[in-house]
Design a protein around this motif. Structure first.
Motif, PDB file in Angstrom:
ATOM      1  N   GLN A  14       0.837  -1.188   0.000  1.00 48.05           N
ATOM      2  CA  GLN A  14       0.000   0.000   0.000  1.00 48.05           C
ATOM      3  C   GLN A  14       0.877   1.245   0.000  1.00 48.05           C
ATOM      4  O   GLN A  14       1.896   1.308   0.692  1.00 48.05           O
ATOM      5  CB  GLN A  14      -0.923   0.034   1.222  1.00 48.05           C
ATOM      6  N   CYS A  15       0.461   2.229  -0.801  1.00 48.92           N
ATOM      7  CA  CYS A  15       1.188   3.488  -0.862  1.00 48.92           C
ATOM      8  C   CYS A  15       1.038   4.213   0.472  1.00 48.92           C
ATOM      9  O   CYS A  15      -0.062   4.318   1.029  1.00 48.92           O
ATOM     10  CB  CYS A  15       0.651   4.347  -2.007  1.00 48.92           C
ATOM     11  N   ASP A  17       1.421   7.345   0.918  1.00 47.64           N
ATOM     12  CA  ASP A  17       0.843   8.674   0.715  1.00 47.64           C
ATOM     13  C   ASP A  17      -0.677   8.577   0.855  1.00 47.64           C
ATOM     14  O   ASP A  17      -1.347   7.920   0.059  1.00 47.64           O
ATOM     15  CB  ASP A  17       1.228   9.184  -0.675  1.00 47.64           C
ATOM     16  N   CYS A  20      -2.902   9.112  -2.106  1.00 44.18           N
ATOM     17  CA  CYS A  20      -2.916   8.084  -3.149  1.00 44.18           C
ATOM     18  C   CYS A  20      -3.562   6.811  -2.599  1.00 44.18           C
ATOM     19  O   CYS A  20      -4.656   6.436  -2.998  1.00 44.18           O
ATOM     20  CB  CYS A  20      -1.498   7.801  -3.640  1.00 44.18           C
ATOM     21  N   ARG A  35       8.720   1.904  -4.483  1.00 46.03           N
ATOM     22  CA  ARG A  35       7.978   3.074  -4.961  1.00 46.03           C
ATOM     23  C   ARG A  35       6.612   2.653  -5.489  1.00 46.03           C
ATOM     24  O   ARG A  35       6.441   1.586  -6.067  1.00 46.03           O
ATOM     25  CB  ARG A  35       8.729   3.815  -6.074  1.00 46.03           C
ATOM     26  N   CYS A  36       5.629   3.514  -5.297  1.00 49.48           N
ATOM     27  CA  CYS A  36       4.268   3.258  -5.758  1.00 49.48           C
ATOM     28  C   CYS A  36       4.190   3.370  -7.280  1.00 49.48           C
ATOM     29  O   CYS A  36       4.665   4.367  -7.848  1.00 49.48           O
ATOM     30  CB  CYS A  36       3.318   4.269  -5.107  1.00 49.48           C
ATOM     31  N   CYS A  39       1.858   6.811  -8.032  1.00 51.96           N
ATOM     32  CA  CYS A  39       2.304   8.183  -7.757  1.00 51.96           C
ATOM     33  C   CYS A  39       3.797   8.299  -7.505  1.00 51.96           C
ATOM     34  O   CYS A  39       4.322   9.417  -7.407  1.00 51.96           O
ATOM     35  CB  CYS A  39       1.534   8.754  -6.560  1.00 51.96           C
ATOM     36  N   THR A  43       6.070   2.832  -0.464  1.00 53.23           N
ATOM     37  CA  THR A  43       5.071   1.809  -0.178  1.00 53.23           C
ATOM     38  C   THR A  43       5.476   1.025   1.061  1.00 53.23           C
ATOM     39  O   THR A  43       6.627   1.040   1.481  1.00 53.23           O
ATOM     40  CB  THR A  43       4.908   0.842  -1.358  1.00 53.23           C
TER      41      THR A  43
END
Length: 218
Positions: A14-15, A17, A20, A35-36, A39, A43
């Motif tokens: 899961q991101c 952010d 997002c 990295r997601c 976006c 993660t």
């Protein structure tokens, strides 16, 4: 020695952010940068690792007929791969790849089949009508899955209607089954359509037909 995690070990990510919040599964070795993919943010693992090989169980078949599939000029390798996977899951006895239909050896077919290309018996034949004639001589009944004028409702088929040796024919996504093969089919079947479209994707239609004929409560 390869130290990568087994391919069947997946993690739900899961991101981080909050704006997002993308949540997605990925093999442990696939998320190296952290990295997601939506976006680009960081993660984090959101659930315990999944072992997808342990999530299902094999069912016994109650089929009384031998069922084979003839693919007549299926143009999409992804459609073929999906059909191979369905054939494995449903217990189809053999897959005939005819004309331009890619075989399970094709990399894109194998990728979509997710390993089923190693378990389903298959053969390649350049001329579909010639193969159909040979199968008829061997005692197989050919049924076409096609939205033709003489098509019957597939869901009306009952167990007593099934021949002991059956080949189900599916054709080109746009042009349909070769007329020379249709002429050799004792029945033509279609699924009921109540929407605006006249037909389903060949993989969906064939999957519904195979499971109805082999495992349905006919």
């Amino acid at each position: 020695m390869n130290s990568s995690p087994p391919r069947h070990h997946y993690v739900i990510w899961q991101c981080a952010d909050a704006g997002c919040g993308l949540r997605f599964p990925a093999a442990e070795y696939e998320v190296n940068s952290g990295r997601c993919p939506r976006c680009g943010g960081a993660t984090r693992p959101a659930a315990a690792p999944l072992n997808v090989q342990e999530r299902g169980r094999r069912a016994s078949s109650n089929a009384s007929a031998e069922l084979r599939i003839l693919l007549d000029n299926i143009r999409s390798t992804y459609n073929v791969g999906s059909i191979v996977r369905t054939a494995d899951g449903a217990g189809v006895d053999h897959l005939y790849c005819c004309g331009i239909t890619a075989t399970p050896e094709h990399p894109r077919v194998a990728k979509t089949a997710l390993g089923a290309s190693e378990t389903v018996p298959w053969s390649y034949h350049p001329n579909g009508p010639a193969l159909a004639a040979d199968l008829c001589r061997q005692g197989y009944a050919l049924w076409a899955l096609e939205a033709a004028d003489r098509a019957e409702n597939l869901l009306a088929i009952r167990r007593e209607d099934l021949p002991p040796r059956l080949v189900l024919v599916a054709g080109h996504e746009v042009a349909g089954v070769d007329p020379a093969i249709l002429d050799q089919c004792s029945r033509v079947l279609s699924l009921p359509m109540v929407g605006t479209k006249e037909s389903l994707n060949v993989t969906v239609a064939l999957g519904a037909a195979v499971y109805h004929l082999l495992h349905g409560r006919l």
